[in-house]
Design an enzyme around this catalytic site. Structure first.
Site, mmCIF file in Angstrom:
data_model
loop_
_atom_site.group_PDB
_atom_site.id
_atom_site.type_symbol
_atom_site.label_atom_id
_atom_site.label_comp_id
_atom_site.label_asym_id
_atom_site.label_seq_id
_atom_site.Cartn_x
_atom_site.Cartn_y
_atom_site.Cartn_z
ATOM 1 C CE1 TYR A 56 -4.336 0.272 -0.279
ATOM 2 C CE2 TYR A 56 -4.349 -1.540 1.278
ATOM 3 C CZ TYR A 56 -5.005 -0.761 0.349
ATOM 4 O OH TYR A 56 -6.311 -1.006 0.050
ATOM 5 C CD GLU A 58 -3.885 4.470 0.642
ATOM 6 O OE1 GLU A 58 -2.907 3.730 0.912
ATOM 7 O OE2 GLU A 58 -5.068 4.188 0.870
ATOM 8 C CG ASP A 202 -9.113 10.769 -23.465
ATOM 9 O OD1 ASP A 202 -8.169 9.992 -23.683
ATOM 10 O OD2 ASP A 202 -10.162 10.405 -22.900
ATOM 11 C CB THR A 228 -5.468 4.255 -21.375
ATOM 12 O OG1 THR A 228 -5.485 4.300 -22.796
ATOM 13 C CG2 THR A 228 -6.837 4.583 -20.825
ATOM 14 C CE LYS A 231 -8.068 2.739 -25.213
ATOM 15 N NZ LYS A 231 -8.137 3.396 -23.886
ATOM 16 N NE ARG A 237 -7.571 -3.229 -19.463
ATOM 17 C CZ ARG A 237 -7.891 -3.218 -20.761
ATOM 18 N NH1 ARG A 237 -7.262 -4.008 -21.594
ATOM 19 N NH2 ARG A 237 -8.832 -2.434 -21.222
#
Ligand code: DSN
Length: 422
Positions: A56, A58, A202, A228, A231, A237
């Site tokens: 973790y 954060e 985008d 993203t 692609k 991903r």
């Protein structure tokens, strides 16, 4: 090919292992033409499956809410530095879980619920998160939408300007999911400046083309770049937000703690590897080959009598308009799937049919280019598509099976990155 390349998985959960093995076979044997998909390298795959998964973290490098970040900080800092270097930006946030959360973070950074936002209409080639009604971005914000011209299939920049000046949106999104032509970022920047709007590019679909110099970069023109990573960029991903220093704090705060919790560190590692790969000369060649293949495929499809939205392509993507054929998009897409050619059905601009049963088929060349197919193969690919659509019209399953055998045969000669040899 067998599940034995994942021996622990096979031993613990043979049922699940068999699904993965079957997917490996499917991805190896089929001609994958979905323009938003690709094959990651073995190195990206390995990085994405590491023990970084167990942490973790954060916060951001050097500013975390958990201890034990010695290695995680280095991973994330490396990904950030590589993103900045590759795209030439002041600031990069590599934590968004995927494209939709990345875009939501942009709303959180710059807009308040109820504000007007502007994007390309989904059926015209935009994205759900650009203010389209069924998305949270279209119900929590007031979405106004632009489109393309009916006669050319191209973005009508005069209409975009008129709408922006009439509506003065807080945010303007450019980019989308079914745009076969070069986006004029400078034109959008001029419009956003006149309207007093924050401009977001985008570039999820074309990020790899931008990194490889095969599409102009938005970086000098827009406030925020959202993308993203899986692609054309050929990473895992995930997603990234990039911006000038003046927006860095707002973007970081919006991603965490505004929208997300702990970053997916294994994905951050995969992104770092993909960015390293995308900085190599071979990736520049790849990006240009993607476009050359798409242009060759578009030309061959036109020769086979297909209508293409905007008449062709400048990038990796082709939108086939089947309104003049006997077969609508969904039936064509399902027939192509049975022939071993994987596409998605898609609306075309001004589609007379419904989104779940539209008139178009969307295809692209990122995956086949990753496997080494080149322009000389595109007439054959177009011929397979034409024969499959014809077979769909006639209900000729034998013809589809014959095409599938031809496809499997060719793909066996072009091993896919990241997959075991068939
Ligand atoms: N689902 C993506 C695509 O296929 O283009 C967009 O989010």
């Amino acid at each position: 090919m067998s599940a034995s390349r994942h021996p622990a998985l096979l031993s613990t959960d043979p049922e699940l292992a068999s699904f993965v093995a079957a997917e490996e076979v499917l991805q190896a044997q089929t001609l994958r033409l979905i323009p938003s998909e690709n094959y990651v390298s073995a190195a990206v795959l390995e990085a994405s499956g590491t023990v970084l998964q167990n942490k973790y973290s954060e916060g951001y490098p050097g500013r975390r809410y958990y201890e034990g970040q010695q290695n995680i900080d280095r991973v994330e800092a490396l990904a950030i530095e590589r993103a900045k270097g590759l795209f030439g930006v002041d600031h990069a946030n590599v934590q968004p879980y995927s494209g939709s959360p990345a875009n939501l973070a942009v709303y959180l950074a710059f807009a308040k619920p109820g504000d007007t936002v502007m994007g390309m209409a989904l059926p015209m080639g935009g994205h759900l998160t650009h203010g389209w009604g069924v998305s949270a971005t279209g119900s929590w914000f007031r979405g106004v939408q632009y489109g393309v011209r009916a006669d050319t299939g191209l973005i009508d920049y005069d209409a975009v300007r008129d709408l922006a000046l009439a509506e003065r949106p807080k945010l303007i999104f450019c980019g989308g999911t079914a745009l076969p032509r070069t986006i004029d970022f400078a034109a959008f920047a001029e419009i956003a400046r006149e309207a007093g709007s924050i401009l977001v590019a985008d570039v999820a679909h074309i990020a790899g083309l931008i990194a490889g110099g095969a599409h102009p970069s938005p970086v000098d023109h827009v406030d925020v770049v959202s993308t993203t990573t899986h692609k054309t960029l050929r990473g895992p991903r995930g997603a990234m937000l990039m911006c000038r220093e003046e927006h860095a704090k707002a973007i970081d705060k919006a991603v965490f703690p505004g929208l997300q919790g702990g970053p997916h560190n294994q994905t951050t590692a995969g992104i770092a590897v993909a960015l390293h790969e995308a900085a190599q000369p071979s990736f520049t060649a790849y990006a240009h080959q993607v476009v050359a293949n798409a242009k060759a495929l578009a030309a061959a499809l036109l020769q086979n009598g297909f209508d293409l939205v905007s008449g062709g392509t400048d990038n990796h993507l082709i939108l086939i308009d089947l309104t003049g054929k006997d077969v609508p998009g969904k039936i064509a897409a399902k027939a192509l799937d049975r022939a071993g050619i994987v596409v998605n059905y898609n609306t075309v601009p001004f589609d007379p049919r419904k989104p779940f049963d539209p008139s178009g088929v969307r295809i692209g060349t990122p995956s086949l280019t990753s496997r080494g197919l080149s322009t000389e193969h595109m007439p054959l690919v177009a011929d397979w598509i034409a024969r499959s659509v014809d077979a769909a019209a006639k209900g000729d399953e034998q013809a589809l099976a014959a095409i599938r055998a031809e496809v499997t045969d060719l793909m066996a000669a072009f091993p896919a990155p990241g997959l075991p040899l068939s």
